[in-house]
Design an enzyme around this catalytic site. Structure first.
Site, PDB file in Angstrom:
ATOM      1  N   ARG A  25       0.823  -1.226   0.000  1.00 45.27           N
ATOM      2  CA  ARG A  25       0.000   0.000   0.000  1.00 45.27           C
ATOM      3  C   ARG A  25       0.852   1.268   0.000  1.00 45.27           C
ATOM      4  O   ARG A  25       0.450   2.290   0.567  1.00 45.27           O
ATOM      5  CB  ARG A  25      -0.965   0.031   1.194  1.00 45.27           C
ATOM      6  CG  ARG A  25      -2.070  -1.004   1.145  1.00 45.27           C
ATOM      7  CD  ARG A  25      -3.246  -0.522   0.313  1.00 45.27           C
ATOM      8  NE  ARG A  25      -4.244  -1.569   0.185  1.00 45.27           N
ATOM      9  CZ  ARG A  25      -5.343  -1.650   0.930  1.00 45.27           C
ATOM     10  NH1 ARG A  25      -5.593  -0.753   1.845  1.00 45.27           N
ATOM     11  NH2 ARG A  25      -6.189  -2.630   0.746  1.00 45.27           N
ATOM     12  N   ARG A  29      -3.495   6.482   1.156  1.00 48.21           N
ATOM     13  CA  ARG A  29      -4.041   7.695   1.782  1.00 48.21           C
ATOM     14  C   ARG A  29      -3.135   8.362   2.803  1.00 48.21           C
ATOM     15  O   ARG A  29      -3.433   9.463   3.251  1.00 48.21           O
ATOM     16  CB  ARG A  29      -5.390   7.362   2.435  1.00 48.21           C
ATOM     17  CG  ARG A  29      -6.501   7.215   1.428  1.00 48.21           C
ATOM     18  CD  ARG A  29      -7.717   6.560   2.049  1.00 48.21           C
ATOM     19  NE  ARG A  29      -7.400   5.189   2.403  1.00 48.21           N
ATOM     20  CZ  ARG A  29      -8.268   4.336   2.937  1.00 48.21           C
ATOM     21  NH1 ARG A  29      -9.482   4.726   3.212  1.00 48.21           N
ATOM     22  NH2 ARG A  29      -7.908   3.104   3.218  1.00 48.21           N
ATOM     23  N   ARG A  38      -6.457  11.161  -6.157  1.00 54.43           N
ATOM     24  CA  ARG A  38      -7.714  10.438  -5.981  1.00 54.43           C
ATOM     25  C   ARG A  38      -8.897  11.403  -6.088  1.00 54.43           C
ATOM     26  O   ARG A  38      -9.924  11.078  -6.703  1.00 54.43           O
ATOM     27  CB  ARG A  38      -7.722   9.734  -4.633  1.00 54.43           C
ATOM     28  CG  ARG A  38      -8.949   8.906  -4.380  1.00 54.43           C
ATOM     29  CD  ARG A  38      -8.733   8.058  -3.146  1.00 54.43           C
ATOM     30  NE  ARG A  38      -9.945   7.378  -2.744  1.00 54.43           N
ATOM     31  CZ  ARG A  38     -10.779   7.840  -1.812  1.00 54.43           C
ATOM     32  NH1 ARG A  38     -10.536   8.988  -1.220  1.00 54.43           N
ATOM     33  NH2 ARG A  38     -11.843   7.150  -1.484  1.00 54.43           N
ATOM     34  N   ASP A  75      -6.799  -3.061  -7.488  1.00 55.71           N
ATOM     35  CA  ASP A  75      -7.340  -3.691  -6.288  1.00 55.71           C
ATOM     36  C   ASP A  75      -7.670  -5.141  -6.595  1.00 55.71           C
ATOM     37  O   ASP A  75      -8.002  -5.483  -7.736  1.00 55.71           O
ATOM     38  CB  ASP A  75      -8.604  -2.961  -5.801  1.00 55.71           C
ATOM     39  CG  ASP A  75      -8.926  -3.344  -4.361  1.00 55.71           C
ATOM     40  OD1 ASP A  75      -8.346  -2.727  -3.449  1.00 55.71           O
ATOM     41  OD2 ASP A  75      -9.706  -4.279  -4.157  1.00 55.71           O
ATOM     42  N   TYR A 152     -14.786 -12.211  -0.173  1.00 59.90           N
ATOM     43  CA  TYR A 152     -15.500 -10.958  -0.469  1.00 59.90           C
ATOM     44  C   TYR A 152     -16.701 -11.206  -1.378  1.00 59.90           C
ATOM     45  O   TYR A 152     -17.759 -10.592  -1.217  1.00 59.90           O
ATOM     46  CB  TYR A 152     -14.546  -9.935  -1.095  1.00 59.90           C
ATOM     47  CG  TYR A 152     -13.546  -9.376  -0.109  1.00 59.90           C
ATOM     48  CD1 TYR A 152     -13.864  -8.291   0.703  1.00 59.90           C
ATOM     49  CD2 TYR A 152     -12.279  -9.946   0.038  1.00 59.90           C
ATOM     50  CE1 TYR A 152     -12.957  -7.782   1.620  1.00 59.90           C
ATOM     51  CE2 TYR A 152     -11.368  -9.462   0.956  1.00 59.90           C
ATOM     52  CZ  TYR A 152     -11.711  -8.376   1.750  1.00 59.90           C
ATOM     53  OH  TYR A 152     -10.816  -7.886   2.659  1.00 59.90           O
TER      54      TYR A 152
HETATM   55  O1  CP3 Z   1      -0.182  -2.271  -2.350  1.00 64.62           O
HETATM   56  C1  CP3 Z   1      -0.467  -1.348  -3.144  1.00 64.62           C
HETATM   57  O2  CP3 Z   1      -0.166  -0.160  -2.917  1.00 64.62           O
HETATM   58  C2  CP3 Z   1      -1.112  -1.681  -4.473  1.00 64.62           C
HETATM   59  C3  CP3 Z   1      -2.513  -1.451  -4.572  1.00 64.62           C
HETATM   60  C4  CP3 Z   1      -3.432  -2.297  -3.718  1.00 64.62           C
HETATM   61  C5  CP3 Z   1      -4.639  -1.792  -3.179  1.00 64.62           C
HETATM   62  N1  CP3 Z   1      -5.306  -2.812  -2.596  1.00 64.62           N
HETATM   63  C6  CP3 Z   1      -5.080  -0.398  -3.253  1.00 64.62           C
HETATM   64  C7  CP3 Z   1      -6.167   0.049  -2.371  1.00 64.62           C
HETATM   65  C8  CP3 Z   1      -3.358  -3.647  -3.382  1.00 64.62           C
HETATM   66  C9  CP3 Z   1      -2.256  -4.646  -3.646  1.00 64.62           C
HETATM   67  C10 CP3 Z   1      -4.567  -3.970  -2.704  1.00 64.62           C
HETATM   68  C11 CP3 Z   1      -4.863  -5.323  -2.239  1.00 64.62           C
HETATM   69  C12 CP3 Z   1      -6.097  -5.564  -1.515  1.00 64.62           C
HETATM   70  N2  CP3 Z   1      -7.324  -4.962  -1.692  1.00 64.62           N
HETATM   71  C13 CP3 Z   1      -6.243  -6.582  -0.558  1.00 64.62           C
HETATM   72  C14 CP3 Z   1      -5.173  -7.546  -0.153  1.00 64.62           C
HETATM   73  C15 CP3 Z   1      -4.160  -6.956   0.765  1.00 64.62           C
HETATM   74  C16 CP3 Z   1      -4.684  -6.603   2.116  1.00 64.62           C
HETATM   75  O3  CP3 Z   1      -4.698  -5.403   2.430  1.00 64.62           O
HETATM   76  O4  CP3 Z   1      -5.050  -7.521   2.881  1.00 64.62           O
HETATM   77  C17 CP3 Z   1      -7.566  -6.533  -0.100  1.00 64.62           C
HETATM   78  C18 CP3 Z   1      -8.175  -7.423   0.952  1.00 64.62           C
HETATM   79  C19 CP3 Z   1      -8.237  -5.516  -0.834  1.00 64.62           C
HETATM   80  C20 CP3 Z   1      -9.673  -5.146  -0.758  1.00 64.62           C
HETATM   81  C21 CP3 Z   1      -9.840  -3.759  -0.319  1.00 64.62           C
HETATM   82  N3  CP3 Z   1      -9.530  -2.644  -1.088  1.00 64.62           N
HETATM   83  C22 CP3 Z   1     -10.307  -3.305   0.917  1.00 64.62           C
HETATM   84  C23 CP3 Z   1     -10.743  -4.192   2.059  1.00 64.62           C
HETATM   85  C24 CP3 Z   1     -10.296  -1.901   0.865  1.00 64.62           C
HETATM   86  C25 CP3 Z   1     -10.830  -0.935   1.887  1.00 64.62           C
HETATM   87  C26 CP3 Z   1      -9.918  -0.803   3.042  1.00 64.62           C
HETATM   88  C27 CP3 Z   1      -9.506   0.620   3.246  1.00 64.62           C
HETATM   89  O5  CP3 Z   1      -8.348   0.821   3.649  1.00 64.62           O
HETATM   90  O6  CP3 Z   1     -10.334   1.520   3.020  1.00 64.62           O
HETATM   91  C28 CP3 Z   1      -9.756  -1.523  -0.382  1.00 64.62           C
HETATM   92  C29 CP3 Z   1      -9.528  -0.153  -0.851  1.00 64.62           C
HETATM   93  C30 CP3 Z   1      -8.135   0.180  -1.303  1.00 64.62           C
HETATM   94  N4  CP3 Z   1      -7.346  -0.594  -2.100  1.00 64.62           N
HETATM   95  C31 CP3 Z   1      -7.453   1.395  -1.031  1.00 64.62           C
HETATM   96  C32 CP3 Z   1      -6.226   1.329  -1.715  1.00 64.62           C
HETATM   97  C33 CP3 Z   1      -5.175   2.382  -1.784  1.00 64.62           C
HETATM   98  C34 CP3 Z   1      -8.002   2.553  -0.256  1.00 64.62           C
HETATM   99  C35 CP3 Z   1      -9.000   3.204  -1.152  1.00 64.62           C
HETATM  100  C36 CP3 Z   1      -9.102   4.689  -1.017  1.00 64.62           C
HETATM  101  O7  CP3 Z   1      -8.252   5.426  -1.571  1.00 64.62           O
HETATM  102  O8  CP3 Z   1     -10.075   5.118  -0.397  1.00 64.62           O
END
Ligand code: CP3
Length: 344
Positions: A25, A29, A38, A75, A152
């Protein structure tokens, strides 16, 4: 020609004097420049599907910190969407999807061969990045592992214990296994297209692997990862695969061979000393600083970072967090971690 990029050298099994570093990540944010882009995109999914802006946020942490790898900005839930699930994000809560709980729900999904209609902008992002990244930076593509993606798709949202997926597994194993199979096939094609577009490494995120017990861990975490890895190796023999079965605990031992992965990523539930003795002898490991240190910083961050670097210094190691950095992290603590890894 000898492999130059440090991440690829570590993945090939080389022990380096300083471990290469990137962060889960790393575009996110906690960075003001991410929040600005964003906002420009409108919302998270529009950002994921806009190749220019997705490439821009992928590059931001590379410019700011000079990480050794960039991870494609996307994602794991884009694949379910490409398979026909509805997907949206509720601000402050997380993802929501239409649910798969019956044979009829499953039949309403698209075949794996249809995913590229939706996912082609992601391949475009990869192409832009492979042109624009610095020569020394490795580009990592990724997907969710089938079990985690299925949790999910079945629940329609994140769940603390993956209860709905465990329930479907117990009550309708045929539908559960058919869903895992569909995700597995889609994931192979999705990652293969990322590699064709320029991804140099791919990572499989199995965030909820730890909730699978006994044979379920073997059948639904290890076997699908092994099948995806084998299929990718057949098509792209030179592309390394990182597997991240988060929460595997002592089951991390032996996973390089069981999955066929070049690297096993460790969460912070195992100590670096234990991993050095029980996992790293089999190949490269990645990890595993607690992401809370990016919030709290200070001497604890320095001490823990040094401890992980030292403990894993006798074998191939890629430094990373044990899980994604959180929005409340301080960008200066990220710099402190990098300086500690690189400067001793
Ligand atoms: O690692 C990176 O920077 C690459 C991009 C990436 C994202 N999500 C961007 C993201 C990667 C590799 C993921 C993987 C991901 N997404 C996983 C597996 C890794 C983990 O964290 O366990 C999972 C379970 C998801 C599903 C997901 N996406 C969730 C549960 C959420 C919401 C959680 C939150 O923090 O709000 C997301 C959103 C998400 N994916 C964000 C980002 C940067 C935040 C979105 C935003 O900008 O509001």
């Amino acid at each position: 020609m000898a492999q130059q990029k440090t991440i690829l050298r570590a993945l090939a099994g080389e022990t380096l004097p300083t471990p290469p570093i990137w962060m889960m990540r790393q575009a996110g944010r906690y960075l003001p420049e991410y929040k600005a882009t964003r906002a420009q995109a409108g919302d998270f999914l529009s950002l994921c599907y806009n190749p220019d802006l997705a490439a821009e946020v992928t590059l931001q942490p590379i410019r700011r910190y000079g990480f050794d790898a960039a991870i494609l900005f996307a994602d794991i839930l884009l694949l379910p969407q490409a398979l026909g699930a509805d997907l949206w994000f509720v601000t402050g809560e997380g993802p929501r999807l239409s649910t798969i709980t019956s044979a009829d729900d499953l039949c309403a999904l698209k075949p794996a061969s249809a995913i590229h209609d939706t996912l082609s902008p992601i391949y475009e992002t990869v192409k832009i990045l492979s042109r624009e990244l610095p020569a020394e930076t490795t580009l990592i593509g990724f997907a969710g592992a089938p079990w985690t993606v299925a949790t999910y798709m079945i629940a329609g949202q994140g769940t603390p214990d993956q209860g709905p997926a465990h329930a479907l597994k117990a009550e309708n194993r045929a539908v559960f296994e058919a869903l895992l199979d569909l995700i597995t096939i889609g994931t192979i094609d999705y990652l293969s297209e990322q590699i064709k577009a320029g991804a140099e490494v791919v990572k499989l995120f199995d965030s909820w692997a730890g909730s699978l017990q006994g044979d379920d861990f073997t059948n639904y975490a290890v076997k699908p990862a092994a099948r995806i890895t084998a299929a990718l190796k057949a098509r792209h023999p030179d592309t390394p695969v990182i597997a991240f079965p988060r929460g595997a605990g002592e089951r991390y031992a032996g996973l390089h061979a069981a999955i066929g992965a070049d690297c096993i990523a460790l969460d912070d539930g195992v100590s670096a000393d234990w991993a050095a003795a029980n996992v790293q002898p089999d190949g490269c490991v990645q990890g595993n600083l607690k992401s809370s240190h990016m919030v709290t910083g200070g001497d604890d961050l320095i001490r823990e970072t040094r401890h992980i670097v030292d403990a894993l210094s006798n074998g191939p190691h890629i430094f990373n967090l044990g899980h994604g950095i959180t929005p409340d992290a301080d960008p200066e603590n990220v710099q402190l971690m990098i300086d500690t890894v690189r400067g001793g």
